[in-house]
Design a protein around this motif. Structure first.
Motif, PDB file in Angstrom:
ATOM      1  N   GLU A 144       0.770  -1.184  -0.046  1.00 14.41           N
ATOM      2  CA  GLU A 144      -0.080   0.121   0.197  1.00 14.41           C
ATOM      3  C   GLU A 144       0.896   1.221  -0.018  1.00 14.41           C
ATOM      4  O   GLU A 144       0.365   2.396  -0.523  1.00 14.41           O
ATOM      5  CB  GLU A 144      -0.960   0.029   1.222  1.00 14.41           C
ATOM      6  CG  GLU A 144      -2.049  -0.967   1.265  1.00 14.41           C
ATOM      7  CD  GLU A 144      -3.053  -0.878   2.256  1.00 14.41           C
ATOM      8  OE1 GLU A 144      -2.968  -0.074   3.164  1.00 14.41           O
ATOM      9  OE2 GLU A 144      -3.880  -1.738   2.300  1.00 14.41           O
ATOM     10  N   ASP A 145       1.969   1.251   0.662  1.00 13.76           N
ATOM     11  CA  ASP A 145       3.006   2.500   0.653  1.00 13.76           C
ATOM     12  C   ASP A 145       3.669   2.674  -0.699  1.00 13.76           C
ATOM     13  O   ASP A 145       4.218   3.636  -0.832  1.00 13.76           O
ATOM     14  CB  ASP A 145       3.768   2.171   1.830  1.00 13.76           C
ATOM     15  CG  ASP A 145       4.923   1.090   1.615  1.00 13.76           C
ATOM     16  OD1 ASP A 145       4.679   0.510   0.473  1.00 13.76           O
ATOM     17  OD2 ASP A 145       5.666   0.989   2.774  1.00 13.76           O
ATOM     18  N   GLY A 146       3.242   1.595  -1.579  1.00 13.69           N
ATOM     19  CA  GLY A 146       4.026   1.727  -3.193  1.00 13.69           C
ATOM     20  C   GLY A 146       5.339   1.491  -3.417  1.00 13.69           C
ATOM     21  O   GLY A 146       6.008   1.849  -4.001  1.00 13.69           O
ATOM     22  N   ARG A 147       5.895   1.056  -1.829  1.00 13.16           N
ATOM     23  CA  ARG A 147       7.352   0.872  -2.167  1.00 13.16           C
ATOM     24  C   ARG A 147       7.725  -0.536  -2.431  1.00 13.16           C
ATOM     25  O   ARG A 147       6.934  -1.379  -2.702  1.00 13.16           O
ATOM     26  CB  ARG A 147       8.041   1.466  -0.810  1.00 13.16           C
ATOM     27  CG  ARG A 147       7.757   2.829  -0.619  1.00 13.16           C
ATOM     28  CD  ARG A 147       8.434   3.444   0.665  1.00 13.16           C
ATOM     29  NE  ARG A 147       9.963   3.701   0.568  1.00 13.16           N
ATOM     30  CZ  ARG A 147      10.551   3.849   1.305  1.00 13.16           C
ATOM     31  NH1 ARG A 147      10.247   4.302   2.751  1.00 13.16           N
ATOM     32  NH2 ARG A 147      12.028   3.932   1.298  1.00 13.16           N
ATOM     33  N   GLU A 148       9.048  -1.237  -2.197  1.00  8.58           N
ATOM     34  CA  GLU A 148       9.394  -2.460  -2.422  1.00  8.58           C
ATOM     35  C   GLU A 148       8.559  -3.591  -1.644  1.00  8.58           C
ATOM     36  O   GLU A 148       8.135  -3.265  -0.380  1.00  8.58           O
ATOM     37  CB  GLU A 148      10.932  -2.561  -2.473  1.00  8.58           C
ATOM     38  CG  GLU A 148      11.410  -2.358  -1.040  1.00  8.58           C
ATOM     39  CD  GLU A 148      11.838  -1.141  -0.517  1.00  8.58           C
ATOM     40  OE1 GLU A 148      12.740  -1.039   0.164  1.00  8.58           O
ATOM     41  OE2 GLU A 148      10.923  -0.057  -1.073  1.00  8.58           O
ATOM     42  N   ARG A 149       8.537  -4.659  -2.020  1.00  7.97           N
ATOM     43  CA  ARG A 149       7.843  -5.964  -1.537  1.00  7.97           C
ATOM     44  C   ARG A 149       9.309  -6.151  -0.683  1.00  7.97           C
ATOM     45  O   ARG A 149      10.256  -6.630  -1.086  1.00  7.97           O
ATOM     46  CB  ARG A 149       7.719  -7.006  -2.498  1.00  7.97           C
ATOM     47  CG  ARG A 149       6.730  -6.427  -3.647  1.00  7.97           C
ATOM     48  CD  ARG A 149       6.971  -7.634  -4.474  1.00  7.97           C
ATOM     49  NE  ARG A 149       5.917  -7.081  -5.738  1.00  7.97           N
ATOM     50  CZ  ARG A 149       4.749  -7.189  -6.072  1.00  7.97           C
ATOM     51  NH1 ARG A 149       4.009  -7.799  -5.005  1.00  7.97           N
ATOM     52  NH2 ARG A 149       4.241  -6.434  -7.221  1.00  7.97           N
ATOM     53  N   LEU A 150       8.981  -6.222   0.854  1.00  8.54           N
ATOM     54  CA  LEU A 150       9.849  -6.307   1.803  1.00  8.54           C
ATOM     55  C   LEU A 150      10.156  -7.794   1.943  1.00  8.54           C
ATOM     56  O   LEU A 150       9.469  -8.743   1.640  1.00  8.54           O
ATOM     57  CB  LEU A 150       9.655  -5.804   3.195  1.00  8.54           C
ATOM     58  CG  LEU A 150       9.159  -4.437   3.184  1.00  8.54           C
ATOM     59  CD1 LEU A 150       8.962  -3.819   4.459  1.00  8.54           C
ATOM     60  CD2 LEU A 150      10.732  -3.569   2.861  1.00  8.54           C
ATOM     61  N   GLN A 151      11.556  -8.238   2.538  1.00  7.57           N
ATOM     62  CA  GLN A 151      11.820  -9.726   2.536  1.00  7.57           C
ATOM     63  C   GLN A 151      12.827  -9.626   3.595  1.00  7.57           C
ATOM     64  O   GLN A 151      13.584  -8.514   3.912  1.00  7.57           O
ATOM     65  CB  GLN A 151      12.777  -9.881   1.216  1.00  7.57           C
ATOM     66  CG  GLN A 151      13.053 -11.289   1.074  1.00  7.57           C
ATOM     67  CD  GLN A 151      13.599 -11.747  -0.202  1.00  7.57           C
ATOM     68  OE1 GLN A 151      14.443 -10.820  -0.880  1.00  7.57           O
ATOM     69  NE2 GLN A 151      13.118 -12.608  -0.989  1.00  7.57           N
ATOM     70  N   SER A 152      12.825 -10.598   4.392  1.00  4.81           N
ATOM     71  CA  SER A 152      13.764 -10.637   5.641  1.00  4.81           C
ATOM     72  C   SER A 152      15.256 -10.904   5.212  1.00  4.81           C
ATOM     73  O   SER A 152      15.374 -11.524   3.845  1.00  4.81           O
ATOM     74  CB  SER A 152      13.547 -11.672   6.369  1.00  4.81           C
ATOM     75  OG  SER A 152      13.635 -13.082   5.880  1.00  4.81           O
TER      76      SER A 152
END
Lengths: 239, 145
Positions: A130-138
């Motif tokens: 939703e924040d339009g930024r990257e898909r996070l990953q650990s």
């Protein structure tokens, strides 16, 4: 130091078969690369010598060739690695299993076709966060495929593999490495599509675990390990 | 671009490391075992279909050359087995890849430790067979009397 180069030559417009060209270079330094020597042959002795090279610093992967019998990148292979003394013999041939176009240049298209067959690009049709930024990953998830992001597609691994020499339908180590890069990426949504390709008759099961690919990789990617990890996914069904 | 000749020629010419030469030895051992099995199946089948041929084959197999072949067969079976275990372990335990060079040395070491005493024992059997006065190098005549 003097270097005696034995280079496999072939010009399809003149030669019915390949032959060995022999060249002697003086004032060779032990920290010269094999690519430096090939440049000297081309620029000082025989301008018809044909080879691929671009960055000359082990990044572009253009100049994989068979040096003293084993696959290496000419730009990353120093003379000191091949021997020492006042005189050194170096044998240079094109990589195996791909059609020779001229001298040290081979047709890379079959290799690239195998690369493209594993869909080496990110697949995820889910809407972005939703924040339009990257898909996070650990960091742990990122580390799982870190090694296989380093491939430069030089083909040194695939063309060192006896299974590829025996049957060029085998996708080869490089394609499996690039499939591994996305199969083990937690953000990617299409591992089953890639597993269908590398789990096929001409996929990872052709690997004979002889480690030629791992030993040939100029980026020191743990290729045989990556292939075995893909095999494990195929028979356990768990990534 | 692939071909059988290319594979055979370049498998020998390619300067791989231990794993490459173990792979070649594994293939040769496998072909040797296959050759033995073909002869064995044929000769065993003859016991039913043509007993005189079977008896002749058994007599021929006592020739020292076949005795040496049996030693080779023992070597092929042992190496194929030990190297097969190594490959299987490396396939199931990818994280052990760092030990690949060491694993090749271990397989050859274990192979030699097991094979050499067996080979000496088998060789002594051939020598004692030839030490009984008869010309052990002569091939038997068919049919065996």
């Amino acid at each position: 130091m003097q270097a005696q180069l034995r280079i496999r030559r072939y010009n399809p417009e003149k030669d019915s078969a390949g032959y060995w060209g022999e060249y002697t270079l003086n004032d060779v330094n032990s920290n010269d690369s094999v690519l430096d020597l090939l440049h000297r042959v081309k620029w000082e002795i025989d301008g018809t010598l044909s080879l691929r090279r671009s960055c000359a610093h082990g990044v572009c992967g253009s100049d994989a060739m068979r040096i003293n019998g084993a696959n290496m990148l000419a730009c990353k292979t120093l003379v000191s690695r091949l021997g020492d003394g006042d005189s050194i013999k170096i044998q240079i041939e094109p990589i195996l299993g791909l059609k020779v176009i001229k001298d040290l240049i081979v047709d890379m298209e079959p290799f690239m076709d195998h690369y493209k067959s594993v869909m080496p690009y990110f697949i995820n049709d889910d809407p972005p966060p939703e924040d339009g930024r990257e898909r996070l990953q650990s960091q742990e998830d990122r580390a799982r495929f870190d090694d296989t992001t380093k491939c430069i597609l030089c083909a040194a691994c695939t063309t060192s593999c006896p299974s590829f020499w025996a049957n060029d339908k085998y996708v080869g180590p490089a394609a499996v490495v690039n499939a591994h890069r996305f199969i083990f990426d937690s953000r990617d949504k299409a591992p089953e599509k890639r597993l269908a390709v590398v789990g096929d008759t001409f996929g990872v099961w052709r690997c004979r675990t002889n480690f030629n690919c791992t030993n040939a990789c100029p980026r020191e990617i743990e290729i045989t390990k990556a292939i075995a990890e893909v095999k494990n996914v195929l028979y356990t069904g768990e990534i | 671009m692939s071909s059988l000749m290319l594979t055979l020629r370049e498998s020998v010419r390619y300067r791989g490391r231990g794993g490459h030469y173990s792979w070649i030895a594994h293939r040769l051992a496998g072909l040797g075992i296959l050759a033995f099995l073909m002869i064995h199946v044929w000769e065993t089948a003859m016991a039913n279909y043509n007993p005189p041929v079977y008896e002749y084959a058994i007599a021929v197999f006592k020739h020292p050359l076949f005795g040496l072949g049996e030693i080779g067969l023992m070597g092929a079976v042992l190496f194929h087995a030990f190297n097969g275990i190594r490959i299987t372990l490396l396939d199931f335990k990818p994280e052990w890849w760092r030990h690949q060079a060491k694993s090749v040395t271990i397989v050859w070491g274990v192979f030699l430790v097991v094979f050499v005493p067996i080979a000496i024992y088998m060789l002594s059997g051939i020598i004692s067979h030839c030490g009984h006065g008869a010309n052990c190098w002569a091939f038997p005549t068919y049919p065996v009397s």
